[in-house]
Design a protein around this motif. Structure first.
Motif, PDB file in Angstrom:
ATOM      1  N   LEU A   1       9.539  33.652  48.490  1.00  0.00           N
ATOM      2  CA  LEU A   1       9.710  34.806  49.369  1.00  0.00           C
ATOM      3  C   LEU A   1      10.682  35.819  48.763  1.00  0.00           C
ATOM      4  O   LEU A   1      10.400  37.022  48.707  1.00  0.00           O
ATOM      5  N   VAL A   2      11.836  35.336  48.307  1.00  0.00           N
ATOM      6  CA  VAL A   2      12.832  36.237  47.723  1.00  0.00           C
ATOM      7  C   VAL A   2      12.259  36.975  46.514  1.00  0.00           C
ATOM      8  O   VAL A   2      12.448  38.178  46.349  1.00  0.00           O
ATOM      9  N   SER A   3      11.522  36.254  45.675  1.00  0.00           N
ATOM     10  CA  SER A   3      10.955  36.876  44.481  1.00  0.00           C
ATOM     11  C   SER A   3       9.918  37.934  44.828  1.00  0.00           C
ATOM     12  O   SER A   3       9.807  38.958  44.143  1.00  0.00           O
ATOM     13  N   ALA A   4       9.160  37.711  45.898  1.00  0.00           N
ATOM     14  CA  ALA A   4       8.172  38.704  46.317  1.00  0.00           C
ATOM     15  C   ALA A   4       8.848  40.008  46.710  1.00  0.00           C
ATOM     16  O   ALA A   4       8.389  41.097  46.355  1.00  0.00           O
ATOM     17  N   PHE A   5       9.956  39.914  47.436  1.00  0.00           N
ATOM     18  CA  PHE A   5      10.698  41.122  47.834  1.00  0.00           C
ATOM     19  C   PHE A   5      11.361  41.779  46.628  1.00  0.00           C
ATOM     20  O   PHE A   5      11.359  43.003  46.504  1.00  0.00           O
ATOM     21  N   LEU A   6      11.943  40.976  45.746  1.00  0.00           N
ATOM     22  CA  LEU A   6      12.583  41.536  44.555  1.00  0.00           C
ATOM     23  C   LEU A   6      11.563  42.238  43.662  1.00  0.00           C
ATOM     24  O   LEU A   6      11.806  43.337  43.163  1.00  0.00           O
ATOM     25  N   ALA A   7      10.423  41.607  43.460  1.00  0.00           N
ATOM     26  CA  ALA A   7       9.401  42.184  42.595  1.00  0.00           C
ATOM     27  C   ALA A   7       8.866  43.493  43.148  1.00  0.00           C
ATOM     28  O   ALA A   7       8.444  44.375  42.390  1.00  0.00           O
ATOM     29  N   ALA A   8       8.885  43.632  44.477  1.00  0.00           N
ATOM     30  CA  ALA A   8       8.401  44.848  45.121  1.00  0.00           C
ATOM     31  C   ALA A   8       9.500  45.898  45.280  1.00  0.00           C
ATOM     32  O   ALA A   8       9.272  46.928  45.915  1.00  0.00           O
ATOM     33  N   ASP A   9      10.683  45.652  44.711  1.00  0.00           N
ATOM     34  CA  ASP A   9      11.822  46.583  44.828  1.00  0.00           C
ATOM     35  C   ASP A   9      12.176  46.864  46.276  1.00  0.00           C
ATOM     36  O   ASP A   9      12.424  48.013  46.664  1.00  0.00           O
ATOM     37  N   LEU A  10      12.222  45.820  47.078  1.00  0.00           N
ATOM     38  CA  LEU A  10      12.516  45.974  48.500  1.00  0.00           C
ATOM     39  C   LEU A  10      13.808  45.264  48.904  1.00  0.00           C
ATOM     40  O   LEU A  10      13.992  44.934  50.069  1.00  0.00           O
ATOM     41  N   VAL A  11      14.700  45.046  47.938  1.00  0.00           N
ATOM     42  CA  VAL A  11      15.988  44.404  48.213  1.00  0.00           C
ATOM     43  C   VAL A  11      17.109  45.387  47.921  1.00  0.00           C
ATOM     44  O   VAL A  11      17.156  45.996  46.856  1.00  0.00           O
ATOM     45  N   ASP A  12      18.015  45.541  48.885  1.00  0.00           N
ATOM     46  CA  ASP A  12      19.122  46.488  48.750  1.00  0.00           C
ATOM     47  C   ASP A  12      20.429  45.815  48.340  1.00  0.00           C
ATOM     48  O   ASP A  12      21.308  46.462  47.771  1.00  0.00           O
ATOM     49  N   GLU A  13      20.560  44.534  48.655  1.00  0.00           N
ATOM     50  CA  GLU A  13      21.788  43.814  48.321  1.00  0.00           C
ATOM     51  C   GLU A  13      21.448  42.354  48.094  1.00  0.00           C
ATOM     52  O   GLU A  13      20.567  41.793  48.757  1.00  0.00           O
ATOM     53  N   VAL A  14      22.138  41.739  47.143  1.00  0.00           N
ATOM     54  CA  VAL A  14      21.919  40.334  46.814  1.00  0.00           C
ATOM     55  C   VAL A  14      23.222  39.568  47.036  1.00  0.00           C
ATOM     56  O   VAL A  14      24.290  39.988  46.568  1.00  0.00           O
ATOM     57  N   LEU A  15      23.132  38.464  47.751  1.00  0.00           N
ATOM     58  CA  LEU A  15      24.268  37.561  47.949  1.00  0.00           C
ATOM     59  C   LEU A  15      23.920  36.241  47.278  1.00  0.00           C
ATOM     60  O   LEU A  15      22.944  35.591  47.657  1.00  0.00           O
ATOM     61  N   VAL A  16      24.706  35.851  46.287  1.00  0.00           N
ATOM     62  CA  VAL A  16      24.461  34.587  45.589  1.00  0.00           C
ATOM     63  C   VAL A  16      25.674  33.693  45.771  1.00  0.00           C
ATOM     64  O   VAL A  16      26.788  34.035  45.340  1.00  0.00           O
ATOM     65  N   TYR A  17      25.467  32.560  46.438  1.00  0.00           N
ATOM     66  CA  TYR A  17      26.509  31.557  46.628  1.00  0.00           C
ATOM     67  C   TYR A  17      26.370  30.535  45.500  1.00  0.00           C
ATOM     68  O   TYR A  17      25.348  29.840  45.404  1.00  0.00           O
ATOM     69  N   LEU A  18      27.371  30.465  44.630  1.00  0.00           N
ATOM     70  CA  LEU A  18      27.331  29.612  43.456  1.00  0.00           C
ATOM     71  C   LEU A  18      28.213  28.378  43.661  1.00  0.00           C
ATOM     72  O   LEU A  18      29.419  28.506  43.921  1.00  0.00           O
ATOM     73  N   ALA A  19      27.598  27.213  43.547  1.00  0.00           N
ATOM     74  CA  ALA A  19      28.342  25.962  43.675  1.00  0.00           C
ATOM     75  C   ALA A  19      28.655  25.415  42.290  1.00  0.00           C
ATOM     76  O   ALA A  19      27.828  25.505  41.377  1.00  0.00           O
ATOM     77  N   PRO A  20      29.836  24.818  42.092  1.00  0.00           N
ATOM     78  CA  PRO A  20      30.214  24.281  40.782  1.00  0.00           C
ATOM     79  C   PRO A  20      29.528  22.947  40.512  1.00  0.00           C
ATOM     80  O   PRO A  20      30.151  21.881  40.497  1.00  0.00           O
ATOM     81  N   THR A  21      28.222  23.009  40.351  1.00  0.00           N
ATOM     82  CA  THR A  21      27.440  21.807  40.093  1.00  0.00           C
ATOM     83  C   THR A  21      26.257  22.173  39.207  1.00  0.00           C
ATOM     84  O   THR A  21      25.908  23.353  39.084  1.00  0.00           O
ATOM     85  N   LEU A  22      25.667  21.168  38.590  1.00  0.00           N
ATOM     86  CA  LEU A  22      24.507  21.360  37.718  1.00  0.00           C
ATOM     87  C   LEU A  22      23.382  20.461  38.210  1.00  0.00           C
ATOM     88  O   LEU A  22      23.603  19.291  38.507  1.00  0.00           O
ATOM     89  N   LEU A  23      22.172  21.009  38.288  1.00  0.00           N
ATOM     90  CA  LEU A  23      21.031  20.251  38.789  1.00  0.00           C
ATOM     91  C   LEU A  23      19.911  20.091  37.773  1.00  0.00           C
ATOM     92  O   LEU A  23      19.159  19.118  37.816  1.00  0.00           O
ATOM     93  N   GLY A  24      19.770  21.051  36.875  1.00  0.00           N
ATOM     94  CA  GLY A  24      18.672  20.989  35.927  1.00  0.00           C
ATOM     95  C   GLY A  24      17.327  21.114  36.620  1.00  0.00           C
ATOM     96  O   GLY A  24      17.237  21.422  37.805  1.00  0.00           O
ATOM     97  N   GLY A  25      16.264  20.888  35.888  1.00  0.00           N
ATOM     98  CA  GLY A  25      14.940  20.937  36.477  1.00  0.00           C
ATOM     99  C   GLY A  25      14.381  22.345  36.563  1.00  0.00           C
ATOM    100  O   GLY A  25      14.914  23.292  35.986  1.00  0.00           O
ATOM    101  N   ASP A  26      13.275  22.478  37.315  1.00  0.00           N
ATOM    102  CA  ASP A  26      12.552  23.743  37.329  1.00  0.00           C
ATOM    103  C   ASP A  26      12.609  24.463  38.670  1.00  0.00           C
ATOM    104  O   ASP A  26      11.874  25.428  38.895  1.00  0.00           O
ATOM    105  N   ARG A  27      13.467  24.028  39.590  1.00  0.00           N
ATOM    106  CA  ARG A  27      13.545  24.676  40.899  1.00  0.00           C
ATOM    107  C   ARG A  27      14.556  25.826  40.835  1.00  0.00           C
ATOM    108  O   ARG A  27      15.688  25.727  41.305  1.00  0.00           O
TER     109      ARG A  27
END
Length: 352
Positions: free
Chosen positions: A266-292
Motif C-alpha cells: 500500500l505504501v509503495s503504491a502511494f509513493l510511486a504515484a507521488d501522493l505522499v507529503d510526509e514520511v515517518l520512519v520508526y527505526l529500531a536498533p535490530t537486524l532482521l535480514g530477508g526480503d520483507r
C-alpha cells in the motif's frame, strides 16, 4: 496571538475545517472571552468567543484570531459579519484563509470601518494549518506515510511476524500522530494479517478524544469479527487498489489528512504515484535480514532517479529513532493502475 494559537490546537485536526482560536480583548486590554473551533458544523472560533459575552459587551473590543475571519455562509454564518454586528472595533489575525470560498473576511471588515491588522505570528499560525491549507490547494488530502523497520529496512521477520519491531515509546508516538489525522488508511492485507483496531490510544489503552476514520483499501472485505469494525468511527471501505480513488473517498468524507499505515504494498503504491507529503520512519536498533522490505518497486530504474527526501526532524524514542522527512525533487507521478494491489497480505500496522 500565542494564546489564540494554543486555543486553536484544542480543535480537531484533519477535518474539513482548519484549527482556529480567538481571544476577545476589551478596549483596556482585559480578556473578555476565548473561543476555538470544535469541528465542522460547530461555531467558528470568533462566534464561539462572541457567544460567551453578554449582548453589547464586545462593542469596541479587539478580536485576535489565528486565521482571517471567514466571509462565507455554510453550516454557520460568516464570522466577518458576526464581528461587525457585535461592534468589534479591531481585528488582528495571523494569515489569510487558503480556502477561496471562505476568504475575503478582511476586506469586508475594512469596508465596515473595522481596523484590521494581519500577519502577526503568521509563520506559526500557518504551521498549525499547514496540512489543511495544502489539502485545500491540491484538492486532495495531505498524506503521511508511516512504517516501522529494522536498521536494515525490514518490516517483518521471515515468517511474517512483526510485533513488535519498535518499543512502547515509538508505538505511543504512532497513536498520538494517528489522532492528529482525519483518516487512518490500511490495506485489507494488514487487516487480515494483523487485525488492527486502528484507534488512537494512550499509554494505558484508553481512547484519545479524537479518533481518525478507519479506511480499508482493497478488494477483500474485512471479516465480520475484525477489530476495525468495532472502531468508534464508521469504517470507510475503498474497493480496488487505486490510491487516487482512496483519496477521493477521504475527501468525500470531509477529511483533509490521511495517516497511511498499510504495509509495503500500500505504501509503495502511494509513493510511486507521488501522493505522499510526509514520511515517518520508526527505526529500531535490530537486524532482521530477508526480503520483507519497507517498500517495494517505486519505479526507480537507476540511482539518478532515486526519490530524495528532505529530513525535517529526528527524534529519540526510547531505543528507537523517528525520522520525519518530506519528498523533494521526486520524478513524475506513476500510473496508479499499474501499482500493486494494496490488499495483498504483505503489510503490518505497528500501532494496531
Amino acid at each position: 496571538m500565542r494564546r489564540a494559537l494554543d486555543l486553536a490546537l484544542r480543535g480537531p485536526a484533519g477535518g474539513a475545517n482548519p484549527q482556529v482560536g480567538c481571544v476577545l480583548l476589551a478596549p483596556g486590554g482585559a480578556v473578555l472571552a476565548e473561543g476555538w473551533h470544535r469541528g465542522a458544523g460547530t461555531p467558528h472560533a470568533e462566534a464561539d468567543a462572541l457567544a460567551k459575552v453578554p449582548e453589547g459587551a464586545a462593542a469596541g473590543a479587539t478580536a485576535v484570531v489565528t486565521l482571517e475571519p471567514c466571509d462565507h455562509t455554510g453550516r454557520t454564518g460568516p464570522c466577518s459579519v458576526a464581528l461587525v454586528e457585535a461592534g468589534v472595533a479591531r481585528v488582528v489575525f495571523a494569515h489569510r484563509d487558503a480556502n477561496p470560498l471562505a476568504a475575503g473576511g478582511a476586506d469586508r471588515l475594512r469596508a465596515a470601518g473595522v481596523a484590521v491588522e494581519e500577519g502577526v505570528l503568521a509563520a506559526e499560525a500557518a504551521e498549525v494549518n499547514e496540512r489543511w491549507a495544502t489539502a485545500i490547494r491540491r484538492g486532495r488530502p495531505w498524506v503521511t506515510a508511516k512504517w516501522a523497520s529494522s536498521l536494515d529496512g525490514r518490516v517483518a521477520a521471515a515468517d511474517g511476524s512483526s510485533r513488535w519491531i519498535t518499543g512502547p515509546q515509538a508505538r505511543l508516538d504512532v497513536h498520538r500522530r494517528r489522532a492528529a489525522h482525519g483518516a487512518v488508511v490500511v490495506g485489507t492485507g494488514t487487516v487480515i494479517a494483523d487485525d488492527p483496531a486502528l484507534t488512537a490510544r494512550d499509554a494505558v489503552g484508553r481512547l484519545l478524544p479524537h479518533q481518525p476514520v478507519p479506511v480499508v483499501v482493497g478488494r477483500r472485505e474485512p471479516v465480520e469479527g475484525a477489530a476495525v469494525r468495532t472502531h468508534p468511527r464508521p469504517l470507510l471501505r475503498v474497493p480496488g487498489h487505486d490510491p487516487r480513488a482512496a483519496l477521493d473517498a477521504i475527501v468525500a468524507a470531509g477529511l483533509t489528512t490521511a495517516f497511511l499505515e498499510g504495509g509495503p504494498t500500500l505504501v509503495s503504491a502511494f509513493l510511486a504515484a507521488d501522493l505522499v507529503d510526509e514520511v515517518l520512519v520508526y527505526l529500531a536498533p535490530t537486524l532482521l535480514g530477508g526480503d520483507r522490505l519497507a517498500t517495494l518497486d517505486l519505479g526507480v530504474p537507476t540511482i539518478g532517479a532515486q526519490r530524495r527526501l528532505a529530513v525535517r526532524e529526528v527524534h529519540r524514542l526510547g531505543d528507537d529513532l523517528l525520522v520525519v522527512a518530506r519528498p523533494h525533487g521526486a520524478p513524475g507521478s506513476g500510473d496508479p493502475s499499474g501499482s500493486p494491489d494494496p490488499g495483498t497480505p504483505s503489510s503490518h500496522s505497528e500501532g494496531s
